[in-house]
Each structure stands twice: as structure tokens, then as C-alpha cells.
Design a protein around this motif. Structure first.
Motif, PDB file in Angstrom:
ATOM      1  N   ASN A  83       0.852  -1.192   0.000  1.00 43.70           N
ATOM      2  CA  ASN A  83       0.000   0.000   0.000  1.00 43.70           C
ATOM      3  C   ASN A  83       0.877   1.228   0.000  1.00 43.70           C
ATOM      4  O   ASN A  83       2.034   1.185   0.358  1.00 43.70           O
ATOM      5  N   MET A  84       0.264   2.322  -0.435  1.00 48.38           N
ATOM      6  CA  MET A  84       1.055   3.520  -0.674  1.00 48.38           C
ATOM      7  C   MET A  84       0.482   4.700   0.098  1.00 48.38           C
ATOM      8  O   MET A  84      -0.729   4.854   0.205  1.00 48.38           O
ATOM      9  N   GLY A 104     -10.629   0.258   1.702  1.00 45.81           N
ATOM     10  CA  GLY A 104     -10.073  -0.952   1.097  1.00 45.81           C
ATOM     11  C   GLY A 104     -10.441  -2.241   1.823  1.00 45.81           C
ATOM     12  O   GLY A 104     -10.154  -3.328   1.323  1.00 45.81           O
ATOM     13  N   ARG A 151      -5.004   4.707   6.597  1.00 47.29           N
ATOM     14  CA  ARG A 151      -5.747   4.063   5.514  1.00 47.29           C
ATOM     15  C   ARG A 151      -4.918   2.936   4.884  1.00 47.29           C
ATOM     16  O   ARG A 151      -5.443   1.872   4.579  1.00 47.29           O
ATOM     17  N   ALA A 152      -3.621   3.190   4.733  1.00 46.74           N
ATOM     18  CA  ALA A 152      -2.754   2.167   4.154  1.00 46.74           C
ATOM     19  C   ALA A 152      -2.490   1.047   5.158  1.00 46.74           C
ATOM     20  O   ALA A 152      -2.527  -0.135   4.814  1.00 46.74           O
ATOM     21  N   LEU A 155      -4.937  -2.010   6.021  1.00 51.59           N
ATOM     22  CA  LEU A 155      -4.976  -3.188   5.150  1.00 51.59           C
ATOM     23  C   LEU A 155      -3.848  -4.169   5.462  1.00 51.59           C
ATOM     24  O   LEU A 155      -3.685  -5.168   4.786  1.00 51.59           O
TER      25      LEU A 155
ATOM     26  N   ALA B 200      -7.490   4.557  -4.939  1.00 50.95           N
ATOM     27  CA  ALA B 200      -8.555   3.556  -4.883  1.00 50.95           C
ATOM     28  C   ALA B 200      -8.025   2.197  -5.344  1.00 50.95           C
ATOM     29  O   ALA B 200      -8.271   1.167  -4.711  1.00 50.95           O
ATOM     30  N   ASP B 202      -4.918   1.281  -5.336  1.00 47.46           N
ATOM     31  CA  ASP B 202      -3.927   0.853  -4.355  1.00 47.46           C
ATOM     32  C   ASP B 202      -4.604   0.153  -3.180  1.00 47.46           C
ATOM     33  O   ASP B 202      -4.079  -0.780  -2.603  1.00 47.46           O
ATOM     34  N   LEU B 203      -5.802   0.623  -2.834  1.00 45.89           N
ATOM     35  CA  LEU B 203      -6.515   0.068  -1.684  1.00 45.89           C
ATOM     36  C   LEU B 203      -7.294  -1.187  -2.053  1.00 45.89           C
ATOM     37  O   LEU B 203      -8.003  -1.744  -1.229  1.00 45.89           O
ATOM     38  N   GLY B 204      -7.188  -1.616  -3.316  1.00 41.28           N
ATOM     39  CA  GLY B 204      -7.779  -2.896  -3.692  1.00 41.28           C
ATOM     40  C   GLY B 204      -8.973  -2.801  -4.614  1.00 41.28           C
ATOM     41  O   GLY B 204      -9.518  -3.821  -5.025  1.00 41.28           O
ATOM     42  N   ALA B 205      -9.416  -1.587  -4.927  1.00 39.28           N
ATOM     43  CA  ALA B 205     -10.577  -1.448  -5.798  1.00 39.28           C
ATOM     44  C   ALA B 205     -10.155  -1.619  -7.253  1.00 39.28           C
ATOM     45  O   ALA B 205      -9.180  -1.013  -7.692  1.00 39.28           O
ATOM     46  N   ARG B 213     -17.058   4.218  -6.893  1.00 40.59           N
ATOM     47  CA  ARG B 213     -16.921   4.758  -5.537  1.00 40.59           C
ATOM     48  C   ARG B 213     -16.175   6.086  -5.480  1.00 40.59           C
ATOM     49  O   ARG B 213     -16.211   6.780  -4.467  1.00 40.59           O
TER      50      ARG B 213
END
Lengths: 373, 300
Positions: A83-84, A104, A151-152, A155, B200, B202-205, B213
Motif C-alpha cells: 500500500n502507498m 479498502g 488508511r494504508a 490493510l 482507490a 492501491d486500496l484494492g478497488a 466509488r
């Protein structure tokens, strides 16, 4: 697929070309598990492009990337266990802090019931508990940066990529966040890959640093070694060691060389395994804070001394910067800690003569040898 | 009150807003008021307004509402209903066609070609709308270009009836309103921060989830503006339905135009026009209340 021996991020002859220009040029790196690894270099050196390729946002022209042993060269970002934290955080402005952090989780197959706890944990980790209902535009720059981090981290990535995440913060806050980030990384044990152009920032936080220049990696080493033993002239310059000395090998025995300096005088240096022959030209560097300004020539005592003329003095409070010039018209910079009251240290005068001395151990040989083609 | 004593929020600002109020008053409020008053009148023998002899009995007898009552007749309700679903269909079709176009121009196309593509969207405005609608007649009619190609290639034996039906009107409406949907969509898509889409992903979407979204919610102001810009004029259209629909497709716009120009029943035309205006205003008001409640920026 991941074996314990595999590096966290394995990069093999990775190249990215935009048109004719290579932004990243045949880079190979192994980033170890759980280390804080920095990609350091000036703007345009390819550090961000390299990071974006690890994240999956750019496809490499050549070469491969593996993460924990699994090949990820062509895997899209949403399927990578990384994640970034984006440069300007890229928080979703239409969502609250909680919704941002939870964004996520549904793709990680976190059950709905566990989502709330994961979000709360992540926010607590970055000391933002209680901010969940706010929107990004109601937060300060530092808080936004922490939301991006939460946020990163929510996950639970195997590798966290950070693209100059502190660039938008003011100097004082930056220093605090640097320490916090380092602490966080150590306690979580996640591999951090951190992009920065600030050498001090890289030194403060990193276990190892890759210094990049023109799409290539100039040196990969522990932070202290990049600082103390720069491998190339570029690294030396970039790390602020701007004092280059030139000489010719007069004698080479058992890992030490005796050099005749261009400006006259002779010094002995350790060459750290690099083979030199008599007559080779050698350049070496000594960091400004490791140079000493003396009134007397100390070469009689085995201390390298170079006669110079004092060109300027810059008083900076904590330290004084001396700018001096030797007989070959080379400029050197000497940092002197202001340990004593100013009146006592003013024994040197601008325009007067002095000797620049250094401990032979602090001289780092750069280029010219057999190892460096 | 500013520290220097100048009262910029009070009376001093009146001369500055005067031009706005004058323009709005003369060109918007005044005609609307006249229309409103006329809608309560009665048609004179020769198409003018019949003078009202006894104002009191006229109001008390309820005669002043006769035009509105008449507009509720099933024949007219049918016209209103057709206008509404045609406007809804036009808006939906415009949105479906415009979003990919605006997305391409704003995000996919290289920067240097953006101006040209936007220019192409605006180029039709150089020609009169009436002429462009006539052009559609030449394309759609029985011996028109489309039918020539269809019969010429042997795809159909006899020319297809393309003109003078709801379908033709719909095509004309969508064609005419398309730029009004593309432009606001482009404006909001151009402002979209692309790093949000990367975040988005990057977060898996996946691409579709990121679109749903992130892109759609963030371009909602453009979507709503486009919907309003397309829906409102489609509701009052009468040229397209007149030319491409023949006499078969009468919309509210045609009804109003007929009352003023053909039937010479100004009060009834005014009443229908006012109903249409009131409906649109009510929709816009509902939208404003809705967005305020959600705490978002109100566009209008």
C-alpha cells in the motif's frame, strides 16, 4: 509462494523508459524484510518512478519486481500486497476519515462486523481516535498525512510505500513525524520504502539508503555508511561532503597508498580493498565537519595538513563555516563547532593563512581504482 | 462593518447589485408576472384578453382558475406525461452517451488534443439549431440518406419509417442537448484528481469499483448540472417535436406554442406555460433542499 529467504522487495535490472529517456535505468535492489529503506535523490532521479513501479502504477519497460518471492512485475496495484501513502495523501474528499480508512477493507474480505474495529485500531495507531466523523478538509496537513497512513496500514500490507509523505509539512512538524514514523515502522515490523529528496530525513529514519542519480542507483548502504563513506562523487556531493582532494599515487602497499597532493604535500590513505598502482590519479573526500583549521603545520606529527588561505567566514550560531582555498586554487569548506565563546575562536582572519588538517581515517577515496572500472 | 468604518455589507452595496436586479426584473420577473396574470384571464372573441367587468364576482365564482382546470383534462395530461417521459429518456440517453465522451476528452486524450476535441463538441453551435433539425429530416425521411443506404445495400426491401414518430423526436432531442451534458461533465472530470483513482486501486478497488466509488461521486456536481441543463429545455422543446414528430408527437412546448400562435388562446397558453415553469422550479427547489441537507455545495 513467499519463502522466508526471499527479500521483501526484489528488483532485477528494472528499466522504465518514457520515450527515449530512461527514468529508471537497469536498477537492481533487494529490500530486506522489516527494514526502513529510503530511495534518496534529487528531483528527476527516478526515485518516484521506481516506487510507482513497486506499487504497480507504472509498468516497467524491462526487468522484474518480486514481493516476498512472488513475481509482481505485471500485477495490477489492487492485487499487490503493498500500500502507498501518496505525496499529497490522495484522501477521498467526499468520504469521512472513517470511510477513507475503511475504503479498502471490503476487498480484503474483512467481515463487516470486524471493519469498525480495524478502522478504530488504525486511527488509534496514528493518534487520530475521535476524528473518524470528520472530513479531510476539516483536518490539518499533519492530520491528513496520518489519515493516509492509517488508511494504508488498516490493510496490513507487507510493504508500505511512502512517496515524500512529509513534503507538505512545516519543518518543526516534519521532525516530529520523522521520529513517529520510525517508531511506528519498528513496532509494526512492516517493510517501509520511503522516497525523499532530503538527505537529513533519509538519514534520520532509514536503516538503509539507496542514493539515486539519473535513473541509476549510485550507492546502497546503511545510512551511516552512505554519509561517512560515499562511494561516488555524486553521493559525496549530495550528502554535503563537498571537499574533494586530488593526488597521485607515489607508493601503494598493503591497502594503503601514499599520495602526492596536487597542491603539494603528501598524505597516506587506507584504500579499503581497492587496488591502486603507482602513478594512478586518486580523488578523495573529507566531510566539512571532519576538517580542522589550524595555525600550524601538523604534517610533522603524521597529521595530513594542507596550507590554505582563508576566504570567508560565515557565523551560523551553533557553528562557523570557513571557506578556504589551497595553492592549487581548490575551494574547501570547514565546519567548526562553536564550543568556545566567539572571542576565543577568532584567531583566524579572513585573508590570512592557515592549515587544513584531518584524521587520515576520515578521508574517503572516490573513483580511479580498479573496482570502479 | 470594516475596521475603517466603511459599511460594505449595507446600503453602500445597493448601487452595485442594482444592475443585476434591473436585468432580472425587466427580463425575467416582469414577463413572468405578466404571464401569471394573463393565465387567470379569459379569451376574447378575436384572440385578445376579454375585459373583466366585475372583478369581485370573477374571483369568487372561481372563473379565474378555469384555464388551470382545463389543463387537467386527460388530453392535456397525456401531453404532459409524454413530455416528461421524453425529457427523462433524453436526459438518460444524453448522460449515457456524454459520460464516456467527456471522460475521454478530460482524462484519456493527450492534453494537446483536448482543445480540438472540445471545439468539435461546440462546432454544431455555429449552425442554427433549426437548420440542424432540418438536416435530421433529410437523414431520416423515407427517401433520406439512411434509408437509401439501407435499401441500397439490400438490408431492407422497403424504406423504414424513421421520421414523424417519437423515436425521431427522441433522436432530435438527444442530438440537440448533447453538448449541454458533455460540457459540465467535462468541467467536473477535468478537476478530478487522478491520484485519487490510483489511491482507490492501491486500496484494492478494481477499475469498475474505483469508478463507482470515487469518480461518480466526485463528478456528481457535473452530472447534476448536466441533467438540469438537458432536462429543463427538453421539457419545453417544441421545434424538434414539430419538425421531426410531425403532428403525431405533441409535447407541452407544442401545446403552449399552439395556444399562442394558432388557437390564439393566450390565457390558456399562459396557464400551461406557468405550470411547466412551476414544475421545473419545484424540481430545482427539491434538489437544492436535498443537497443542502447532505451538506454538499449547492450548484444553483
Amino acid at each position: 509462494m513467499s519463502s522466508a529467504a526471499a527479500p521483501s522487495v526484489g528488483i532485477r535490472s528494472l528499466t522504465k523508459r518514457f520515450g527515449d529517456a530512461a527514468a529508471v535505468d537497469a536498477v537492481s535492489l533487494d529490500i530486506r524484510r522489516g527494514e526502513f529503506f529510503s530511495l534518496l535523490g534529487p528531483s528527476g532521479c527516478g526515485k518516484t518512478t521506481l516506487l510507482r513501479m513497486i506499487g504497480g502504477f507504472e509498468l516497467p519497460t524491462e526487468g522484474s519486481i518480486s514481493i516476498n518471492g512472488a513475481d509482481m512485475t505485471r500485477t495490477p496495484p489492487y492485487e499487490r500486497p503493498v500500500n502507498m501513502v501518496f505525496q499529497h495523501y490522495a484522501l477521498f474528499p467526499h468520504l469521512t476519515v472513517e470511510e477513507n480508512v475503511a475504503f479498502g477493507l471490503r476487498y480484503k474480505r474483512v467481515p463487516r462486523a470486524g471493519e469498525g474495529k480495524r478502522v478504530a485500531d488504525a486511527l488509534a495507531l496514528v493518534q487520530l481516535a475521535g476524528f473518524g466523523k470528520r472530513r479531510p478538509d476539516q483536518l490539518s496537513g499533519g492530520q491528513r498525512q496520518r489519515v493516509a497512513l492509517a488508511r494504508a496500514l488498516a490493510l496490513e500490507p507487507q510493504v508500505l510505500l511512502l512517496d515524500e509523505p512529509l513534503g507538505a509539512l512545516d519543518q518543526k512538524l516534519r521532525k516530529e513525524v520523522q521520529v513517529q514514523l520510525k517508531h511506528l515502522q519498528r513496532s509494526l515490523g512492516i517493510t517501509f520504502v520511503f522516497v525523499t529528496h532530503d538527505q537529513e530525513e533519509a538519514l534520520t529514519m532509514s536503516d538503509r539508503i539507496a542514493v539515486m542519480h539519473g535513473g541509476r542507483v549510485e550507492q546502497v548502504d546503511e545510512a551511516t555508511r552512505v554519509f561517512e563513506r560515499p562511494a561516488t562523487e555524486f553521493v559525496a556531493n549530495f550528502m554535503g561532503a563537498s571537499n574533494f582532494f586530488a593526488g597521485r599515487v607515489r607508493e601503494a602497499v598493503n591497502g594503503t597508498v601514499a599520495l602526492t597532493l596536487k597542491a603539494g604535500g603528501e598524505v597516506r590513505l587506507a584504500t579499503e580493498g581497492v587496488q591502486y598502482r603507482v602513478g594512478d590519479d586518486v580523488r578523495f573526500v573529507v566531510r566539512p565537519e571532519k576538517l580542522d583549521l589550524r595555525l600550524r603545520d601538523l604534517s610533522g606529527h603524521g597529521v595530513p595538513s594542507l596550507p590554505v588561505t582563508i576566504e570567508d567566514r560565515v557565523y551560523q550560531g551553533v557553528s562557523t563555516v570557513w571557506i578556504v582555498r589551497d595553492r592549487a586554487d581548490e575551494r574547501f569548506v570547514v565546519y567548526e563547532q562553536n564550543e568556545k565563546p566567539f572571542e576565543e575562536t577568532s584567531k583566524f582572519t579572513v585573508g590570512g593563512g592557515a592549515y587544513v588538517c584531518w584524521n587520515a581515517r576520515h578521508a574517503v577515496v572516490i573513483g580511479g581504482g580498479a573496482e570502479r572500472q | 462593518m470594516k475596521p475603517d468604518g466603511r459599511d460594505t455589507g449595507g446600503r453602500a452595496a445597493y448601487p452595485l447589485i442594482l444592475p443585476t436586479w434591473a436585468t432580472l426584473g425587466i427580463f425575467f420577473l416582469l414577463p413572468l408576472t405578466i404571464l401569471f396574470l394573463v393565465s387567470f384571464g379569459q379569451r376574447g372573441t378575436y384572440g385578445g384578453l376579454k375585459p373583466i367587468e366585475d372583478f369581485r364576482t370573477y374571483v369568487l365564482s372561481g372563473k379565474f382558475l378555469a384555464n388551470y382546470a382545463r389543463s387537467l383534462h386527460p388530453i392535456y395530461l397525456q401531453i404532459f406525461w409524454r413530455s416528461i417521459w421524453m425529457a427523462v429518456a433524453t436526459t438518460a440517453a444524453c448522460l449515457a452517451i456524454s459520460y464516456p465522451i467527456a471522460y475521454y476528452i478530460a482524462i484519456v486524450a493527450p492534453q494537446r488534443r483536448r482543445g480540438l476535441l472540445l471545439g468539435l463538441v461546440v462546432v454544431p453551435f455555429w449552425t442554427s439549431f433549426l437548420i440542424r433539425t432540418y438536416a435530421w429530416m433529410f437523414l431520416l425521411r423515407t427517401e433520406g440518406l439512411i434509408n437509401r443506404v439501407l435499401t441500397g445495400t439490400g438490408l431492407v426491401a422497403h424504406p423504414v419509417e424513421l421520421l414523424y414518430n417519437n423515436f425521431a423526436v427522441l433522436i432530435g432531442l438527444v442530438y440537440g442537448e448533447l453538448p449541454f451534458m458533455i460540457l459540465p461533465l467535462f468541467a467536473s472530470l477535468e478537476k478530478l484528481d487522478l491520484s485519487l483513482l490510483e489511491a482507490a486501486e492501491d486500496l484494492g478497488a478494481g477499475r469498475a469499483a474505483a469508478f463507482r466509488r470515487v469518480t461518480v461521486p466526485l463528478t456528481m456536481p457535473g452530472i447534476v448540472a448536466g441533467i438540469i441543463l438537458v432536462f429543463v429545455p427538453s421539457l419545453g422543446q417544441f421545434i424538434v417535436s414539430d419538425l421531426l414528430g410531425g403532428a403525431k408527437t405533441i409535447l407541452a412546448g407544442n401545446l403552449i406554442q399552439n395556444q399562442f400562435a394558432v388557437a390564439r388562446h393566450k390565457p390558456f397558453g399562459a396557464a400551461v406555460a406557468f405550470e411547466l415553469t412551476a414544475a421545473v422550479l419545484a424540481l430545482l427547489f427539491a434538489y437544492t433542499v436535498y443537497t443542502r441537507r447532505k451538506g454538499q455545495d449547492v450548484l444553483l
